[in-house]
Design a protein around this motif. Sequence first.
Motif, short mmCIF file in Angstrom:
data_model
loop_
_atom_site.label_atom_id
_atom_site.label_comp_id
_atom_site.label_asym_id
_atom_site.label_seq_id
_atom_site.Cartn_x
_atom_site.Cartn_y
_atom_site.Cartn_z
N GLN A 32 66.16 37.20 49.68
CA GLN A 32 66.94 37.42 48.45
C GLN A 32 68.43 37.28 48.72
OE1 GLN A 32 65.12 41.22 47.57
NE2 GLN A 32 64.35 40.46 45.61
N PHE B 123 80.79 40.89 44.77
CA PHE B 123 80.45 39.47 44.72
C PHE B 123 81.40 38.78 43.74
CE2 PHE B 123 76.46 41.79 45.54
CZ PHE B 123 76.30 41.39 46.84
N LEU C 221 67.54 43.07 41.57
CA LEU C 221 66.70 42.73 42.73
C LEU C 221 65.32 43.35 42.60
CD1 LEU C 221 69.13 43.12 45.75
CD2 LEU C 221 68.05 41.01 44.98
N PRO D 172 74.44 30.25 46.57
CA PRO D 172 75.51 29.94 45.60
C PRO D 172 76.86 29.67 46.26
CG PRO D 172 74.68 32.19 45.28
CD PRO D 172 73.74 31.50 46.20
N TYR D 173 77.15 30.39 47.36
CA TYR D 173 78.45 30.19 48.00
C TYR D 173 78.51 28.91 48.80
CZ TYR D 173 80.26 34.59 46.53
OH TYR D 173 80.72 35.60 45.74
N HIS E 60 81.52 35.86 42.57
CA HIS E 60 80.97 34.91 41.58
C HIS E 60 80.24 35.61 40.45
CE1 HIS E 60 77.62 35.73 44.21
NE2 HIS E 60 76.78 35.11 43.43
N PHE F 248 73.35 44.45 40.41
CA PHE F 248 72.77 43.69 41.52
C PHE F 248 71.50 44.36 42.06
CE2 PHE F 248 72.50 41.73 45.71
CZ PHE F 248 72.89 40.42 45.45
N LEU G 81 79.64 40.57 52.45
CA LEU G 81 78.87 40.30 51.22
C LEU G 81 77.38 40.32 51.52
CD1 LEU G 81 80.87 37.44 49.46
CD2 LEU G 81 80.86 39.87 48.96
N ALA H 156 68.47 43.88 48.98
CA ALA H 156 68.03 42.48 49.06
C ALA H 156 67.38 42.21 50.41
CB ALA H 156 69.22 41.55 48.84
N THR H 157 66.18 41.63 50.37
CA THR H 157 65.54 41.17 51.61
C THR H 157 66.34 39.98 52.12
OG1 THR H 157 64.15 39.64 50.40
CG2 THR H 157 63.26 41.86 50.75
N PRO H 158 66.14 39.57 53.38
CA PRO H 158 66.89 38.41 53.86
C PRO H 158 66.73 37.20 52.95
CG PRO H 158 65.83 39.52 55.69
CD PRO H 158 65.36 40.22 54.45
N PRO I 47 68.57 47.68 56.48
CA PRO I 47 69.33 48.35 55.41
C PRO I 47 68.61 48.33 54.07
CG PRO I 47 70.77 46.89 56.65
CD PRO I 47 69.39 46.68 57.19
N TYR I 48 67.94 47.20 53.76
CA TYR I 48 67.35 47.09 52.42
C TYR I 48 66.12 47.97 52.24
CZ TYR I 48 64.53 43.50 54.82
OH TYR I 48 63.72 42.83 55.69
N ALA J 250 83.54 44.53 49.23
CA ALA J 250 82.49 43.51 49.31
C ALA J 250 81.81 43.28 47.97
CB ALA J 250 81.46 43.89 50.38
N ALA K 79 74.66 42.94 50.07
CA ALA K 79 73.41 42.55 49.42
C ALA K 79 72.24 43.29 50.07
CB ALA K 79 73.22 41.04 49.53
N SER K 80 72.25 43.31 51.39
CA SER K 80 71.18 44.00 52.12
C SER K 80 71.18 45.50 51.79
CB SER K 80 71.37 43.77 53.62
OG SER K 80 70.39 44.45 54.34
N LYS L 91 70.74 34.81 46.67
CA LYS L 91 71.75 35.40 45.78
C LYS L 91 73.16 35.27 46.31
CE LYS L 91 69.42 38.00 42.55
NZ LYS L 91 69.87 38.60 41.30
N VAL L 92 73.31 35.13 47.60
CA VAL L 92 74.67 35.07 48.16
C VAL L 92 74.92 33.74 48.88
CG1 VAL L 92 76.34 36.18 49.68
CG2 VAL L 92 74.71 37.58 48.40
#
Lengths: 321, 364
Positions: free
Chosen positions: A227, B93, B108, A235-236, B95, B104, A214, A223-225, B78-79, B91, A218-219, A231-232
Amino acid sequence: MKKKALSLPFVLWAVFFIVLPLLLIAWYGVTVEETVQFEQVQMEDGSIAYRLEDGTVTSEEPWAKKVVISLSNFKRMLEPTYLKLLGRSLRVALVTTLICLLLGYPVALILTGKDFKHPTLWLMLIILPMWMNFLLRTYSWMSILENSGILNSWISSLREAWPAFDGWLTSMGVGKKIIFLYNENAVVLGMVYNYVSFMIMPIYTVIEKIDKSLLEAASDLGATPGQSFLKVTLPYSLPGVLEGITMVFVPAVTTFVISQLMGGGKVPLIGDIIQNQFGKSSDWHFGATLSLLVMVVVLAFMGMLRKIDKDEDEEREVRII
Amino acid sequence: MSTENNCVLSVRDLRVTFDKNFVALGGVSVDIGENEFLTLLGPSGCGKTTLLRCIGGFEKPTSGEILFRGQNIIPLPPYKRNINTVFQRYALFPHLNVAQNVAFGPDLRREDKKATASKVSEMLELVGLAGFEKRKINSLSGGQQQRVAIARALINKPELLLLDEPLGALDLKLRREMQLELKRIQKESGITFIFVTHDQEEALTMSDRVAVMRAGHILQLGSPEDIYNEPKSAFVADFIGASNILPSTMVRDQLVHFLGYDFPCVDGGFGENVPVDVVLRPEDVKLKPISSGLQGVPEGVVESLLFKGVHYEMKVRSGDQVLLVHSTHARPVGTQVYLTLAPEDIQVMEKSDFSPDRRVKGEA
């Protein structure tokens, strides 16, 4: 049938050690002991009898005290003295919980980091002090912090070795001995030290279980670290945070040992007063009433947490882009 | 296939070593062109996923270069790469609902909410999930989740989409459907796909080019037809489909000796009297009745017969070799037959460590 039989030991255990004590506390809480006024009288036949307040006469010596149902303890409980104590207990417990969260979350996060080596070893080191007796740990803090303790002796040798430091401290109005103990801060420190691992453990467990893919996803989606965390991970990890809060807040609001040792009796909490009722004051009835009060506060707090958890869940579902 | 100017991604001598001694990639080079569908095919542990993860930025190569439009992207996280991935187990999400998952990336980047919402619907339509916006991820089937994962990646308009065995968790029927679907999406979106799989049929169906990998190396890179018809090694031939691989001798150019006979073939350049392997596709081996009285061709006996639907599968023993034969014509077990082969159906290969006479017993 077989299943029921298997649960019997637990049922018995629950009845004798949970339900019955609770009922006893409730019973003690709603009753008071009254002193029975009576006088001894000589009957016409020469025998001795006893006349009670209401005028009845009995030949048997009555009990000096009797238990009557009364809500007077509830009235007493609402006196400012006790409400203030409850307020202080809540404040100390909330501050402790907050500090534990601020300390514990980053620790849990670092331990679960991808590049962190030997997380279990570090976790062991965090839990290790908890294997020692709770009193012993608190006493060691006292020997560090007391007026002639380790910390003060270090500071005074620093002052001797370094006059400028001494001068600066004196100019700041700091006395020769710094009083660390016997105030609310010392109590909070003692609680944070004793309870912080209860915050770290559930948060660590929850973060550790988050599917690493997950975070990769996101990455991958940009998503930056930071973010990714918001975002992940955040919440988890919320269920773990809520559990940690419960695990710290509940013992913190009911403790009496830490406040007695670190507070030196100067910072009494509601737990101290309850303990007092069962000890020195030997008023079990009022002690039970106060216990009921604390129980209600704790239940209300846990209900609140559960509601937050639920709302979060619902919000997650209905939040629309 | 890809010249310098239309090359999207160029992998050059990429090496990955884990724990100092396990070589996951041993120097892989490949160029991927604009709007190409490239498949990395190989058994598990061959390094195909590692290569994909290097391109996605989830694995740091030990050495080598990955040029994305001419720029080395290895230092980029990666981002910061305009590359998206469809992960093996999606993978998604859990939620977030379907629309939130797909949105997503745009969210962002703080893109306009309304524009994003319409783009989400557009993407869901593309993957065949129109109207699924509010659905929870847990309520979706595997195939639907997989489509959401594709939509979530495609909405970012990546120049390159990486797919890591995305069909592995689906049942056969759904997998076939999704293969066609993926091919359609790739054509419609005009995005370059790199697809990882261990399923040779999947690779042959969908790809423009296939790279067959083994033990950290690309053994053969070419169109599905090339790979299937002209495998360069016994491993490729074996992995790409059921094949007969026979130890042989190249007598001279255009003449190869196996099963005790000389066969004319179209290959050459191996030298004279050199040991080689030949690959015979089961459907290329023709059986003729013994009554036809042919000369100079090997004889065989049918040892087993299986009905496979489209064709019959037979095992035919000739000398000490057993050949797999596919035919629409059944021959009962025990029938004596002649084996004939057209020159162009005989594929001659150099000997490798995967050759039948060098293989360790039990490996096959």
